[in-house]
Design a protein around this motif. Structure first.
Motif, PDB file in Angstrom:
ATOM      1  N   MET A   1       0.858  -1.184   0.000  1.00  0.00           N
ATOM      2  CA  MET A   1       0.000   0.000   0.000  1.00  0.00           C
ATOM      3  C   MET A   1       0.890   1.229   0.000  1.00  0.00           C
ATOM      4  O   MET A   1       1.870   1.282   0.741  1.00  0.00           O
ATOM      5  N   HIS A   2       0.535   2.230  -0.806  1.00  0.00           N
ATOM      6  CA  HIS A   2       1.339   3.447  -0.859  1.00  0.00           C
ATOM      7  C   HIS A   2       0.981   4.435   0.249  1.00  0.00           C
ATOM      8  O   HIS A   2       1.831   4.838   1.029  1.00  0.00           O
ATOM      9  N   ASP A   3      -0.275   4.855   0.309  1.00  0.00           N
ATOM     10  CA  ASP A   3      -0.673   5.847   1.299  1.00  0.00           C
ATOM     11  C   ASP A   3      -0.685   5.228   2.692  1.00  0.00           C
ATOM     12  O   ASP A   3      -0.957   4.031   2.846  1.00  0.00           O
ATOM     13  N   THR A   4      -0.453   6.044   3.713  1.00  0.00           N
ATOM     14  CA  THR A   4      -0.553   5.541   5.081  1.00  0.00           C
ATOM     15  C   THR A   4      -2.006   5.467   5.544  1.00  0.00           C
ATOM     16  O   THR A   4      -2.274   4.986   6.650  1.00  0.00           O
ATOM     17  N   THR A   5      -2.927   5.935   4.718  1.00  0.00           N
ATOM     18  CA  THR A   5      -4.351   5.748   4.965  1.00  0.00           C
ATOM     19  C   THR A   5      -4.943   4.967   3.798  1.00  0.00           C
ATOM     20  O   THR A   5      -4.395   4.944   2.693  1.00  0.00           O
ATOM     21  N   LEU A   6      -6.089   4.351   4.040  1.00  0.00           N
ATOM     22  CA  LEU A   6      -6.708   3.460   3.058  1.00  0.00           C
ATOM     23  C   LEU A   6      -7.752   4.147   2.195  1.00  0.00           C
ATOM     24  O   LEU A   6      -8.281   3.544   1.262  1.00  0.00           O
ATOM     25  N   SER A   7      -8.050   5.416   2.465  1.00  0.00           N
ATOM     26  CA  SER A   7      -9.236   6.046   1.880  1.00  0.00           C
ATOM     27  C   SER A   7      -9.126   6.305   0.383  1.00  0.00           C
ATOM     28  O   SER A   7     -10.129   6.193  -0.342  1.00  0.00           O
ATOM     29  N   ARG A   8      -7.959   6.630  -0.128  1.00  0.00           N
ATOM     30  CA  ARG A   8      -7.862   7.007  -1.538  1.00  0.00           C
ATOM     31  C   ARG A   8      -8.017   5.813  -2.477  1.00  0.00           C
ATOM     32  O   ARG A   8      -8.615   5.950  -3.551  1.00  0.00           O
TER      33      ARG A   8
ATOM     34  N   THR B   1      -9.168   2.514  -1.662  1.00  0.00           N
ATOM     35  CA  THR B   1     -10.106   1.444  -1.323  1.00  0.00           C
ATOM     36  C   THR B   1     -11.463   2.064  -0.982  1.00  0.00           C
ATOM     37  O   THR B   1     -11.605   3.284  -0.906  1.00  0.00           O
ATOM     38  N   ASP B   2     -12.434   1.197  -0.703  1.00  0.00           N
ATOM     39  CA  ASP B   2     -13.768   1.659  -0.303  1.00  0.00           C
ATOM     40  C   ASP B   2     -13.927   1.674   1.210  1.00  0.00           C
ATOM     41  O   ASP B   2     -15.029   1.508   1.744  1.00  0.00           O
ATOM     42  N   VAL B   3     -12.830   1.901   1.935  1.00  0.00           N
ATOM     43  CA  VAL B   3     -12.860   1.832   3.395  1.00  0.00           C
ATOM     44  C   VAL B   3     -13.824   2.835   4.014  1.00  0.00           C
ATOM     45  O   VAL B   3     -14.456   2.548   5.048  1.00  0.00           O
ATOM     46  N   GLU B   4     -14.001   4.005   3.418  1.00  0.00           N
ATOM     47  CA  GLU B   4     -14.903   5.002   3.988  1.00  0.00           C
ATOM     48  C   GLU B   4     -16.345   4.520   3.967  1.00  0.00           C
ATOM     49  O   GLU B   4     -17.129   4.828   4.875  1.00  0.00           O
ATOM     50  N   GLN B   5     -16.699   3.777   2.939  1.00  0.00           N
ATOM     51  CA  GLN B   5     -18.046   3.226   2.856  1.00  0.00           C
ATOM     52  C   GLN B   5     -18.210   2.026   3.793  1.00  0.00           C
ATOM     53  O   GLN B   5     -19.269   1.850   4.415  1.00  0.00           O
TER      54      GLN B   5
ATOM     55  N   LEU C   1     -11.647  -5.225   1.719  1.00  0.00           N
ATOM     56  CA  LEU C   1     -11.924  -3.984   0.995  1.00  0.00           C
ATOM     57  C   LEU C   1     -11.795  -4.169  -0.512  1.00  0.00           C
ATOM     58  O   LEU C   1     -11.091  -5.061  -0.980  1.00  0.00           O
ATOM     59  N   ASP C   2     -12.445  -3.297  -1.252  1.00  0.00           N
ATOM     60  CA  ASP C   2     -12.297  -3.246  -2.708  1.00  0.00           C
ATOM     61  C   ASP C   2     -11.191  -2.252  -3.031  1.00  0.00           C
ATOM     62  O   ASP C   2     -11.308  -1.063  -2.739  1.00  0.00           O
ATOM     63  N   ALA C   3     -10.134  -2.741  -3.651  1.00  0.00           N
ATOM     64  CA  ALA C   3      -8.988  -1.886  -3.978  1.00  0.00           C
ATOM     65  C   ALA C   3      -8.888  -1.599  -5.467  1.00  0.00           C
ATOM     66  O   ALA C   3      -7.856  -1.105  -5.933  1.00  0.00           O
ATOM     67  N   GLY C   4      -9.956  -1.869  -6.218  1.00  0.00           N
ATOM     68  CA  GLY C   4      -9.902  -1.654  -7.659  1.00  0.00           C
ATOM     69  C   GLY C   4     -10.988  -0.789  -8.226  1.00  0.00           C
ATOM     70  O   GLY C   4     -10.789  -0.113  -9.237  1.00  0.00           O
ATOM     71  N   GLY C   5     -12.154  -0.787  -7.595  1.00  0.00           N
ATOM     72  CA  GLY C   5     -13.288  -0.055  -8.146  1.00  0.00           C
ATOM     73  C   GLY C   5     -13.076   1.443  -8.250  1.00  0.00           C
ATOM     74  O   GLY C   5     -13.633   2.096  -9.136  1.00  0.00           O
ATOM     75  N   TRP C   6     -12.269   2.009  -7.361  1.00  0.00           N
ATOM     76  CA  TRP C   6     -11.991   3.446  -7.409  1.00  0.00           C
ATOM     77  C   TRP C   6     -11.307   3.840  -8.714  1.00  0.00           C
ATOM     78  O   TRP C   6     -11.466   4.961  -9.205  1.00  0.00           O
ATOM     79  N   PHE C   7     -10.541   2.900  -9.267  1.00  0.00           N
ATOM     80  CA  PHE C   7      -9.766   3.180 -10.478  1.00  0.00           C
ATOM     81  C   PHE C   7     -10.609   2.994 -11.735  1.00  0.00           C
ATOM     82  O   PHE C   7     -10.612   3.856 -12.623  1.00  0.00           O
ATOM     83  N   ASP C   8     -11.310   1.888 -11.793  1.00  0.00           N
ATOM     84  CA  ASP C   8     -12.147   1.561 -12.948  1.00  0.00           C
ATOM     85  C   ASP C   8     -13.069   0.421 -12.524  1.00  0.00           C
ATOM     86  O   ASP C   8     -12.631  -0.505 -11.840  1.00  0.00           O
ATOM     87  N   SER C   9     -14.308   0.486 -12.964  1.00  0.00           N
ATOM     88  CA  SER C   9     -15.283  -0.534 -12.576  1.00  0.00           C
ATOM     89  C   SER C   9     -14.855  -1.934 -13.023  1.00  0.00           C
ATOM     90  O   SER C   9     -15.264  -2.934 -12.423  1.00  0.00           O
TER      91      SER C   9
ATOM     92  N   GLU D   1     -10.856  -6.100  -6.837  1.00  0.00           N
ATOM     93  CA  GLU D   1      -9.415  -6.308  -6.687  1.00  0.00           C
ATOM     94  C   GLU D   1      -9.031  -6.069  -5.222  1.00  0.00           C
ATOM     95  O   GLU D   1      -9.531  -5.152  -4.579  1.00  0.00           O
ATOM     96  N   LYS D   2      -8.152  -6.880  -4.690  1.00  0.00           N
ATOM     97  CA  LYS D   2      -7.804  -6.829  -3.271  1.00  0.00           C
ATOM     98  C   LYS D   2      -6.454  -6.169  -3.030  1.00  0.00           C
ATOM     99  O   LYS D   2      -5.598  -6.104  -3.910  1.00  0.00           O
ATOM    100  N   VAL D   3      -6.276  -5.678  -1.799  1.00  0.00           N
ATOM    101  CA  VAL D   3      -4.962  -5.218  -1.356  1.00  0.00           C
ATOM    102  C   VAL D   3      -4.108  -6.462  -1.117  1.00  0.00           C
ATOM    103  O   VAL D   3      -4.472  -7.318  -0.308  1.00  0.00           O
ATOM    104  N   PRO D   4      -2.979  -6.597  -1.800  1.00  0.00           N
ATOM    105  CA  PRO D   4      -2.170  -7.815  -1.629  1.00  0.00           C
ATOM    106  C   PRO D   4      -1.359  -7.783  -0.333  1.00  0.00           C
ATOM    107  O   PRO D   4      -0.938  -6.721   0.133  1.00  0.00           O
ATOM    108  N   THR D   5      -1.133  -8.946   0.218  1.00  0.00           N
ATOM    109  CA  THR D   5      -0.101  -9.070   1.241  1.00  0.00           C
ATOM    110  C   THR D   5       1.248  -9.031   0.529  1.00  0.00           C
ATOM    111  O   THR D   5       1.333  -9.242  -0.681  1.00  0.00           O
TER     112      THR D   5
END
Length: 303
Positions: A90-97, A99-103, A124-132, A137-141
């Motif tokens: 993950m790049h940001d130290t927060t998940l909001s940008r 992923t759908d964490v705010e929802q 969380l959904d880590a792909g929908g923000w970019f393109d439907s 898509e998941k945040v990878p370990t």
């Protein structure tokens, strides 16, 4: 463009300037530079920034695969740690940008990575923000990311993101890399560990001196000898790249007795790619690595 194996090790850490500047690293000779011709000759190495993040959601397995489909050998990514001590990409130290964490968790602002467990983050959904098309898509370990890069026979530029927030993450990351086979002889030329945090880079070098490391930043030319005591690469923003600066970096040997190298970031247009290439950089980190390779190929045709 032919992409050759890279013999890079990266640069630097500022553990207190008084300690840093006690001993200067030796100046690189012509023979030393000839010893690094795998990088010095030809075009710079293109690196897919957070995967091919201009075309797929950043730091996902889809972005790794997109880079692979473009023939990009090197992938850059970022590592952080969850609340329950697991390493994720993950790049940001927060998940909001990204992923759908705010929802999903509206009452847990500011949604710091370190405030969520791996199970929560993996949900969380880590792909929908970019393109439907990438919804779901998941945040990878880190181990999932390493497996995919290895499966694709790619190479890894691994950034320790904000390591000051995660005490001990340097040693933990090295353990993970070791358990996945990335510290063995067969993978040693496929890995660089970098950070903006100079102390973290120095710790990585201290724990595993054979690992290639990089400092993200632009130390002054008179400081380069001290950085080179524990690093083999200086990685500045493209805005700070000039021919004179790159020459100053190349004139110094790192701890593995090879000239320091320069990977610059983040170059997403052809004109800038040609400019930093003319300045002599060894690698170009890009969200759109195909744009970089296209520009370099065209420049080679023009020569």
């Amino acid at each position: 463009m032919t992409i050759r194996p890279l013999t890079v090790t990266a640069a630097g850490a500022l553990l207190g300037t008084s300690a840093l500047f006690l001993t200067a690293a030796p100046t690189a000779t012509a023979a030393d530079r000839a010893d690094a011709t795998a990088v010095r000759e030809g075009s710079p190495v293109p690196v897919a920034h957070r995967g091919a993040s201009g075309y797929a959601p950043e730091n996902t397995l889809a972005a790794v695969d997109k880079a692979h489909s473009m023939g990009i050998d090197w992938v850059e990514t970022d590592v952080q740690r969850t609340k329950d001590g697991e390493l994720i990409v993950m790049h940001d130290t927060t998940l909001s940008r990204t992923t759908d964490v705010e929802q999903r968790f509206p009452d847990r602002s500011p949604w710091k990575v370190s405030d969520f467990t791996l199970k929560e983050i993996r949900g969380l959904d880590a792909g929908g923000w970019f393109d439907s098309r990438y919804k779901g898509e998941k945040v990878p370990t880190l181990d999932q990311f390493l497996d995919r890069v290895d499966h694709n026979r790619q190479r890894l530029l691994l950034e320790l993101k904000s390591p000051e927030l995660y005490p001990g993450i340097e040693r933990q990351t090295l353990r993970e890399l070791g358990s996945e086979g990335w510290l063995g002889r067969s993978h040693r030329s496929k890995l660089i560990v970098q950070s903006f945090n100079a102390d973290a880079v120095k710790r990585v070098h201290h724990y595993r001196s054979e690992v290639k490391t990089g400092f993200l930043g632009t130390p002054k030319p008179e400081e380069l000898n001290s950085y080179a005591r524990f690093a083999d690469q200086i990685n500045p923003s493209y805005k700070d790249v000039s021919e004179s600066y790159v020459k100053a970096v190349h004139a110094v040997r790192g701890p593995h007795h090879r000239p320091l190298e320069v990977f610059t970031w983040t170059v997403n247009d052809a004109a800038t790619a040609r400019k930093v290439t003319d300045a002599g950089v060894d690698g170009i980190i890009s969200n759109k690595p195909d744009v970089v390779t296209g520009a370099l190929r065209a420049a080679g045709t023009d020569d």
